[in-house]
Design a protein around this motif. Structure first.
Motif, PDB file in Angstrom:
ATOM      1  N   VAL A   1      71.046   7.829  38.499  1.00  0.00           N
ATOM      2  CA  VAL A   1      70.385   6.712  37.825  1.00  0.00           C
ATOM      3  C   VAL A   1      71.150   6.391  36.546  1.00  0.00           C
ATOM      4  CG1 VAL A   1      68.246   5.841  36.824  1.00  0.00           C
ATOM      5  CG2 VAL A   1      68.156   7.454  38.747  1.00  0.00           C
ATOM      6  N   LEU A   2      71.642   5.163  36.444  1.00  0.00           N
ATOM      7  CA  LEU A   2      72.328   4.716  35.231  1.00  0.00           C
ATOM      8  C   LEU A   2      71.296   4.040  34.325  1.00  0.00           C
ATOM      9  CD1 LEU A   2      75.761   3.298  36.443  1.00  0.00           C
ATOM     10  CD2 LEU A   2      75.261   5.502  35.376  1.00  0.00           C
ATOM     11  N   ASP A   3      70.866   4.757  33.327  1.00  0.00           N
ATOM     12  CA  ASP A   3      69.824   4.283  32.418  1.00  0.00           C
ATOM     13  C   ASP A   3      70.478   3.770  31.141  1.00  0.00           C
ATOM     14  OD1 ASP A   3      67.453   3.742  31.175  1.00  0.00           O
ATOM     15  OD2 ASP A   3      66.852   5.829  30.886  1.00  0.00           O
ATOM     16  N   ASP A   4      70.917   2.510  31.167  1.00  0.00           N
ATOM     17  CA  ASP A   4      71.618   1.900  30.039  1.00  0.00           C
ATOM     18  C   ASP A   4      72.825   2.734  29.632  1.00  0.00           C
ATOM     19  OD1 ASP A   4      69.865  -0.225  29.954  1.00  0.00           O
ATOM     20  OD2 ASP A   4      68.615   0.624  28.374  1.00  0.00           O
ATOM     21  N   GLU A   5      73.654   3.018  30.601  1.00  0.00           N
ATOM     22  CA  GLU A   5      74.828   3.859  30.331  1.00  0.00           C
ATOM     23  C   GLU A   5      75.976   3.466  31.250  1.00  0.00           C
ATOM     24  OE1 GLU A   5      74.279   8.001  31.588  1.00  0.00           O
ATOM     25  OE2 GLU A   5      72.399   7.355  32.522  1.00  0.00           O
ATOM     26  N   THR A   6      77.134   4.032  30.956  1.00  0.00           N
ATOM     27  CA  THR A   6      78.344   3.740  31.717  1.00  0.00           C
ATOM     28  C   THR A   6      79.004   5.039  32.148  1.00  0.00           C
ATOM     29  OG1 THR A   6      78.757   1.643  30.565  1.00  0.00           O
ATOM     30  CG2 THR A   6      80.654   2.704  31.584  1.00  0.00           C
ATOM     31  N   LEU A   7      79.466   5.056  33.383  1.00  0.00           N
ATOM     32  CA  LEU A   7      80.266   6.189  33.843  1.00  0.00           C
ATOM     33  C   LEU A   7      81.625   5.652  34.290  1.00  0.00           C
ATOM     34  CD1 LEU A   7      80.321   6.113  37.207  1.00  0.00           C
ATOM     35  CD2 LEU A   7      78.024   6.996  36.924  1.00  0.00           C
ATOM     36  N   TYR A   8      82.548   6.563  34.543  1.00  0.00           N
ATOM     37  CA  TYR A   8      83.917   6.170  34.890  1.00  0.00           C
ATOM     38  C   TYR A   8      84.245   6.667  36.289  1.00  0.00           C
ATOM     39  CZ  TYR A   8      84.144   4.931  30.007  1.00  0.00           C
ATOM     40  OH  TYR A   8      83.885   4.356  28.782  1.00  0.00           O
ATOM     41  N   LEU A   9      84.812   5.774  37.081  1.00  0.00           N
ATOM     42  CA  LEU A   9      85.225   6.119  38.433  1.00  0.00           C
ATOM     43  C   LEU A   9      86.728   6.323  38.454  1.00  0.00           C
ATOM     44  CD1 LEU A   9      83.190   3.406  40.417  1.00  0.00           C
ATOM     45  CD2 LEU A   9      82.457   5.721  39.756  1.00  0.00           C
ATOM     46  N   HIS A  10      87.175   7.314  39.214  1.00  0.00           N
ATOM     47  CA  HIS A  10      88.596   7.647  39.269  1.00  0.00           C
ATOM     48  C   HIS A  10      89.062   7.608  40.727  1.00  0.00           C
ATOM     49  CE1 HIS A  10      88.132   8.926  35.110  1.00  0.00           C
ATOM     50  NE2 HIS A  10      87.089   9.664  35.505  1.00  0.00           N
ATOM     51  N   ARG A  11      90.208   6.968  40.934  1.00  0.00           N
ATOM     52  CA  ARG A  11      90.739   6.839  42.306  1.00  0.00           C
ATOM     53  C   ARG A  11      92.236   6.586  42.209  1.00  0.00           C
ATOM     54  NH1 ARG A  11      91.054   2.588  46.516  1.00  0.00           N
ATOM     55  NH2 ARG A  11      90.140   3.317  48.495  1.00  0.00           N
ATOM     56  N   GLY A  12      92.998   7.381  42.919  1.00  0.00           N
ATOM     57  CA  GLY A  12      94.437   7.192  42.954  1.00  0.00           C
ATOM     58  C   GLY A  12      95.096   7.257  41.586  1.00  0.00           C
ATOM     59  N   GLY A  13      94.545   8.057  40.672  1.00  0.00           N
ATOM     60  CA  GLY A  13      95.123   8.182  39.340  1.00  0.00           C
ATOM     61  C   GLY A  13      94.714   7.091  38.378  1.00  0.00           C
ATOM     62  N   ASP A  14      93.917   6.120  38.822  1.00  0.00           N
ATOM     63  CA  ASP A  14      93.438   5.031  37.964  1.00  0.00           C
ATOM     64  C   ASP A  14      91.943   5.176  37.702  1.00  0.00           C
ATOM     65  OD1 ASP A  14      95.850   3.576  37.600  1.00  0.00           O
ATOM     66  OD2 ASP A  14      95.689   2.847  39.673  1.00  0.00           O
ATOM     67  N   SER A  15      91.440   4.409  36.735  1.00  0.00           N
ATOM     68  CA  SER A  15      90.025   4.474  36.357  1.00  0.00           C
ATOM     69  C   SER A  15      89.452   3.070  36.171  1.00  0.00           C
ATOM     70  CB  SER A  15      89.847   5.261  35.042  1.00  0.00           C
ATOM     71  OG  SER A  15      90.342   6.575  35.170  1.00  0.00           O
ATOM     72  N   ILE A  16      88.186   2.931  36.480  1.00  0.00           N
ATOM     73  CA  ILE A  16      87.410   1.738  36.138  1.00  0.00           C
ATOM     74  C   ILE A  16      86.070   2.210  35.601  1.00  0.00           C
ATOM     75  CG2 ILE A  16      88.526   0.305  37.890  1.00  0.00           C
ATOM     76  CD1 ILE A  16      85.999   0.546  39.594  1.00  0.00           C
ATOM     77  N   SER A  17      85.333   1.320  34.953  1.00  0.00           N
ATOM     78  CA  SER A  17      84.024   1.678  34.418  1.00  0.00           C
ATOM     79  C   SER A  17      82.923   1.064  35.274  1.00  0.00           C
ATOM     80  CB  SER A  17      83.879   1.206  32.967  1.00  0.00           C
ATOM     81  OG  SER A  17      84.063  -0.194  32.853  1.00  0.00           O
ATOM     82  N   LEU A  18      81.819   1.800  35.392  1.00  0.00           N
ATOM     83  CA  LEU A  18      80.630   1.343  36.122  1.00  0.00           C
ATOM     84  C   LEU A  18      79.447   1.460  35.177  1.00  0.00           C
ATOM     85  CD1 LEU A  18      78.904   0.533  38.543  1.00  0.00           C
ATOM     86  CD2 LEU A  18      79.000   2.917  39.333  1.00  0.00           C
ATOM     87  N   SER A  19      78.869   0.322  34.818  1.00  0.00           N
ATOM     88  CA  SER A  19      77.772   0.284  33.847  1.00  0.00           C
ATOM     89  C   SER A  19      76.469  -0.063  34.541  1.00  0.00           C
ATOM     90  CB  SER A  19      78.065  -0.758  32.761  1.00  0.00           C
ATOM     91  OG  SER A  19      79.308  -0.499  32.135  1.00  0.00           O
ATOM     92  N   GLY A  20      75.381   0.541  34.082  1.00  0.00           N
ATOM     93  CA  GLY A  20      74.062   0.265  34.633  1.00  0.00           C
ATOM     94  C   GLY A  20      73.121  -0.219  33.552  1.00  0.00           C
ATOM     95  N   VAL A  21      72.504  -1.376  33.772  1.00  0.00           N
ATOM     96  CA  VAL A  21      71.573  -1.963  32.812  1.00  0.00           C
ATOM     97  C   VAL A  21      70.153  -1.768  33.327  1.00  0.00           C
ATOM     98  CG1 VAL A  21      70.901  -4.054  31.563  1.00  0.00           C
ATOM     99  CG2 VAL A  21      73.309  -3.702  32.225  1.00  0.00           C
ATOM    100  N   SER A  22      69.359  -0.972  32.620  1.00  0.00           N
ATOM    101  CA  SER A  22      67.967  -0.756  33.000  1.00  0.00           C
ATOM    102  C   SER A  22      67.133  -2.000  32.704  1.00  0.00           C
ATOM    103  CB  SER A  22      67.377   0.427  32.236  1.00  0.00           C
ATOM    104  OG  SER A  22      68.101   1.606  32.481  1.00  0.00           O
ATOM    105  N   PHE A  23      66.053  -2.183  33.466  1.00  0.00           N
ATOM    106  CA  PHE A  23      65.144  -3.280  33.146  1.00  0.00           C
ATOM    107  C   PHE A  23      64.385  -2.942  31.870  1.00  0.00           C
ATOM    108  CE2 PHE A  23      61.033  -5.377  33.163  1.00  0.00           C
ATOM    109  CZ  PHE A  23      61.408  -6.697  33.363  1.00  0.00           C
ATOM    110  N   ASP A  24      64.406  -3.864  30.930  1.00  0.00           N
ATOM    111  CA  ASP A  24      63.721  -3.686  29.652  1.00  0.00           C
ATOM    112  C   ASP A  24      62.258  -4.108  29.804  1.00  0.00           C
ATOM    113  OD1 ASP A  24      62.774  -3.636  27.086  1.00  0.00           O
ATOM    114  OD2 ASP A  24      64.362  -4.883  26.231  1.00  0.00           O
TER     115      ASP A  24
END
Length: 386
Positions: A241-264
């Motif tokens: 569960v992404l509760d107003d937070e961001t995690l990082y995904l890694h693949r093939g030596g590269d990274s992207i960010s995945l952010s989750g916005v909770s309902f306010d």
């Protein structure tokens, strides 16, 4: 909701039409079957009875909400075809009215049977020069708006959804809110067992139904406790569960960010407004480099412009609208009453190199039916392009 403004107006029109019709039949000394009068009267009064019942019941229990859902559908099935028939009879097109009324009734029955359960897979390719080479070809599935408390046949419907997801072999599944309809207990043992069958990792965010917005008896069940129980249950079945937070995904030596916005919860009354003021986005993106390709999961599509204004949301996945479970498709275009409320209400939107996708969801609220806006599972393939 727009639906609950339209239904009383149509209900009043049906009552007036029936009163005038029965009065005319009496004036012409024609026999009127009492059962027919009773049937019309009872069905016409459903839009009155449902709100009155809502004032009497102490809480929006799962059973009560399911009963309301079916009552609304019964009203649609019995009253809308009759109204259409009356209109065409007035125009001296009685046979046309009969054909159209039968067609509407058949469509409503179809929507509450096959239309409600026939899962459709949408395949979307998203291309961006900002995507790192290591993520080229990554497959992501989006699910949204299951509304577990109103699912008519959980075993069959959830099995179809899960099988559809697993058949696409995604590397990641993103769920964009409204897992339950009223309370956390709707994510029961059966639902947990079936959803655990999803083979890919699942990331989720909350929607307006998840946060307990529609619990009336908040003494017996505070909204905060229901939400906490729901988040705990999701985590226990392996969902992140992404509760107003961001995690990082890694693949093939590269990274992207995945952010989750909770309902306010502060937006509960404004959830259908075209413009919303999100107060939690600073927390979501705190310390996240805007140089990274960013995926954002959010329930409300109205927040997309605020997300992109901060430099994030290369691909934003949202839900919430369901296309109001009714979509007319003609010549490659689609329309829904949702267009009266939302600037962006279904499918893909591209602006300035960024993409928003609004999934129509798999569940249903207000009435147990989907016409044109079929239950949707969306497969995204990320592509790097110059």
């Amino acid at each position: 909701m727009l639906l609950f403004l339209v239904i009383p107006l149509l209900g009043a029109a049906a009552i007036l039409a029936d009163v005038l019709r029965f009065r005319r039949l009496r004036l012409q000394h024609r026999p009127v079957a009492p059962l027919r009068m009773l049937w019309c009267g009872v069905t016409d009064l459903i839009p009155v009875a449902v709100p009155l019942a809502g004032l009497v019941v102490s809480d929006n229990t799962t059973g009560y909400m399911a009963a309301v859902m079916w009552l609304v559908w019964i009203w649609m099935l019995t009253v809308l075809p009759r109204l259409v028939y009356y209109i065409f009879r007035l125009l001296h097109l009685r046979r046309t009215g009969i054909v159209l009324a039968c067609g509407i009734a058949a469509a409503l029955i179809w929507g509450a049977t096959l239309g409600r359960t026939d899962v459709h897979v949408s395949r979307v390719e998203v291309c961006s020069p900002r995507l790192p080479a290591g993520f080229d070809g990554m497959r992501i599935v989006q699910l949204s708006d299951m509304h577990l408390g109103t699912i008519v046949s959980p075993e069959r419907e959830l099995t179809r959804i899960v099988d559809s997801v697993n058949a696409m072999r995604p590397e990641l599944v993103i769920f964009t809110g409204d897992l339950v309809n009223i309370r956390a207990s709707e994510l029961d043992g059966q639902a947990v067992r079936l959803l655990r069958r999803i083979e890919a990792p699942v990331v989720s965010v909350t929607g307006n139904h998840d946060v307990g917005s529609y619990i009336k008896d908040t003494v017996s069940l505070p909204r905060e406790r229901s939400l906490a129980d729901l988040l705990a249950a999701q985590r226990a079945m392996g969902w992140r569960v992404l509760d107003d937070e961001t995690l990082y995904l890694h693949r093939g030596g590269d990274s992207i960010s995945l952010s989750g916005v909770s309902f306010d919860p502060a937006l509960r009354k404004q959830r259908h407004d075209s413009e919303l003021e999100a107060t939690n986005l600073d927390r979501v993106y705190a310390g996240v480099p805007d140089s990274l390709y960013n995926l954002t999961a959010v329930h409300l599509p109205q927040l997309w412009e605020q997300i992109t204004a901060r430099g994030y949301g290369d691909l934003t996945l949202a839900g919430h609208v369901h296309a109001m479970q009714f979509k007319v498709r003609l010549f490659g275009r689609a329309w829904s009453p949702a267009a009266w409320l939302y600037e962006r209400w279904s499918g893909r939107y591209d602006e300035q190199g960024r993409t928003l996708y609004i999934n129509d969801g798999t569940g249903y609220v207000a009435y147990p039916m989907r016409l044109g806006a079929w239950p949707e599972v969306t497969l995204f393939t990320l592509k790097r392009c110059e």
